[in-house]
Design a protein around this motif. Sequence first.
Motif, PDB file in Angstrom:
ATOM      1  N   LEU B  32      35.082 -25.307  40.392  1.00 46.27           N
ATOM      2  CA  LEU B  32      33.984 -26.011  39.722  1.00 46.27           C
ATOM      3  C   LEU B  32      32.592 -25.391  39.944  1.00 46.27           C
ATOM      4  O   LEU B  32      31.812 -25.285  38.982  1.00 46.27           O
ATOM      5  CB  LEU B  32      34.007 -27.488  40.138  1.00 46.27           C
ATOM      6  N   PRO B  33      32.270 -24.958  41.173  1.00 49.91           N
ATOM      7  CA  PRO B  33      30.926 -24.370  41.351  1.00 49.91           C
ATOM      8  C   PRO B  33      30.675 -23.171  40.430  1.00 49.91           C
ATOM      9  O   PRO B  33      29.529 -22.899  40.073  1.00 49.91           O
ATOM     10  CB  PRO B  33      30.919 -23.919  42.814  1.00 49.91           C
ATOM     11  N   PHE B  34      31.747 -22.492  40.040  1.00 47.19           N
ATOM     12  CA  PHE B  34      31.584 -21.286  39.215  1.00 47.19           C
ATOM     13  C   PHE B  34      31.488 -21.615  37.733  1.00 47.19           C
ATOM     14  O   PHE B  34      31.300 -20.735  36.901  1.00 47.19           O
ATOM     15  CB  PHE B  34      32.727 -20.309  39.511  1.00 47.19           C
ATOM     16  N   ALA B  35      31.638 -22.902  37.429  1.00 49.86           N
ATOM     17  CA  ALA B  35      31.405 -23.350  36.052  1.00 49.86           C
ATOM     18  C   ALA B  35      29.947 -23.755  35.857  1.00 49.86           C
ATOM     19  O   ALA B  35      29.519 -24.002  34.734  1.00 49.86           O
ATOM     20  CB  ALA B  35      32.329 -24.525  35.728  1.00 49.86           C
ATOM     21  N   ALA B  57      30.626 -26.228  32.254  1.00 52.46           N
ATOM     22  CA  ALA B  57      29.867 -25.050  31.831  1.00 52.46           C
ATOM     23  C   ALA B  57      29.053 -25.347  30.577  1.00 52.46           C
ATOM     24  O   ALA B  57      27.894 -24.930  30.445  1.00 52.46           O
ATOM     25  CB  ALA B  57      30.822 -23.879  31.591  1.00 52.46           C
ATOM     26  N   ALA B  58      29.647 -26.095  29.655  1.00 49.48           N
ATOM     27  CA  ALA B  58      28.933 -26.415  28.414  1.00 49.48           C
ATOM     28  C   ALA B  58      27.735 -27.324  28.697  1.00 49.48           C
ATOM     29  O   ALA B  58      26.673 -27.178  28.096  1.00 49.48           O
ATOM     30  CB  ALA B  58      29.885 -27.079  27.412  1.00 49.48           C
ATOM     31  N   ARG B  59      27.927 -28.246  29.635  1.00 49.63           N
ATOM     32  CA  ARG B  59      26.804 -29.126  29.993  1.00 49.63           C
ATOM     33  C   ARG B  59      25.692 -28.327  30.650  1.00 49.63           C
ATOM     34  O   ARG B  59      24.518 -28.712  30.578  1.00 49.63           O
ATOM     35  CB  ARG B  59      27.276 -30.244  30.938  1.00 49.63           C
ATOM     36  N   ALA B  60      26.047 -27.224  31.315  1.00 48.85           N
ATOM     37  CA  ALA B  60      25.024 -26.357  31.923  1.00 48.85           C
ATOM     38  C   ALA B  60      24.336 -25.493  30.867  1.00 48.85           C
ATOM     39  O   ALA B  60      23.385 -24.791  31.172  1.00 48.85           O
ATOM     40  CB  ALA B  60      25.657 -25.477  33.002  1.00 48.85           C
TER      41      ALA B  60
END
Lengths: 60, 251
Positions: B32-35, B57-60
């Motif tokens: 998860l941290p890498f997303a 990732a999309a939310r980021a």
Amino acid sequence: MKPELLEILCCPVCRGPLTLTTDSTEGTEILTGTLRCAKCPAAYPIEDGIPDLLPPDERS
Amino acid sequence: MGARTFRDRPPHRPAPPSAAIYPPREDTFLLLPFARVPAGIRLLEIGTGNGLLALTAARAGARVVATDRNREALRELLRTARAGGLPLEVVRTDLARGLGRFDRILVNPPYLPTPRGFEDPDPPLRWALDGGPDGLRLTRRLLGAFPRHLRPGGAAYLLGSSLQDPAGTARLLARWRRAGGRCRIVAHRELPGERLTVRRLDRPARPRAGGRRRGRSRRRTAAPARGRPGGPGGGSSPGPDRRSRRARGAA
């Protein structure tokens, strides 16, 4: 799928470019259609907005 | 699905109630941290399943493409993404076939060693769990595919497990380095009877050139990842339903 997705898709068989035929849309979203390879006879369906690039015998 | 049996399945991986979508687990949380990526990068998640990593990732703000063979999983993910107005696309395909290049790839492949004859008859379960006899069937194919799908400077984050054949893993990574790629462990977690790792695999600077950038790998004592893998509750206590691998070993 959004039409922009096409930019990073290619034919999984020969890596040729794909051309899009749209059958139904909702806003900017393509719901059903067909992706056809410009270089080989392969064609891939889009259903429920999801392009299916699996080989025909694995799509079921 | 009541009829489904799990004669050879570890008890911590029961069938989800419908469509056999693998729910988020320790291995998902370790990735998860890498997303959590910089906005704007192109990210590919191969075998997205429940979609947690792709959605994160999309939310980021990443432009995300998520693949899977499981149509139900993709439908569900697309629905969630569209409801949230997220920049996420889904493609049904084998690994990343038919896709171009990305800045980052995330994969939590099936890695449970599965002896021949014990394959699950249910395709979604097989896709989610079955790593072949040595647990490396998909990992092997992924390492072959990564160079075609990474942009220059791009990296893949690949989950692995000590349950996979260690000698086979070492051989695969040695081949990656010989081709000029870099590889290091960026997160790990000890579970009862198992060690999970996330390896960062940097694209060979010049695919096929071979020989470059060797020797800077194999750091077994890599620092833990940013953030705390493990999700709510974090720490090292294994989930209540996690891993009683011994039962499986006897199967």
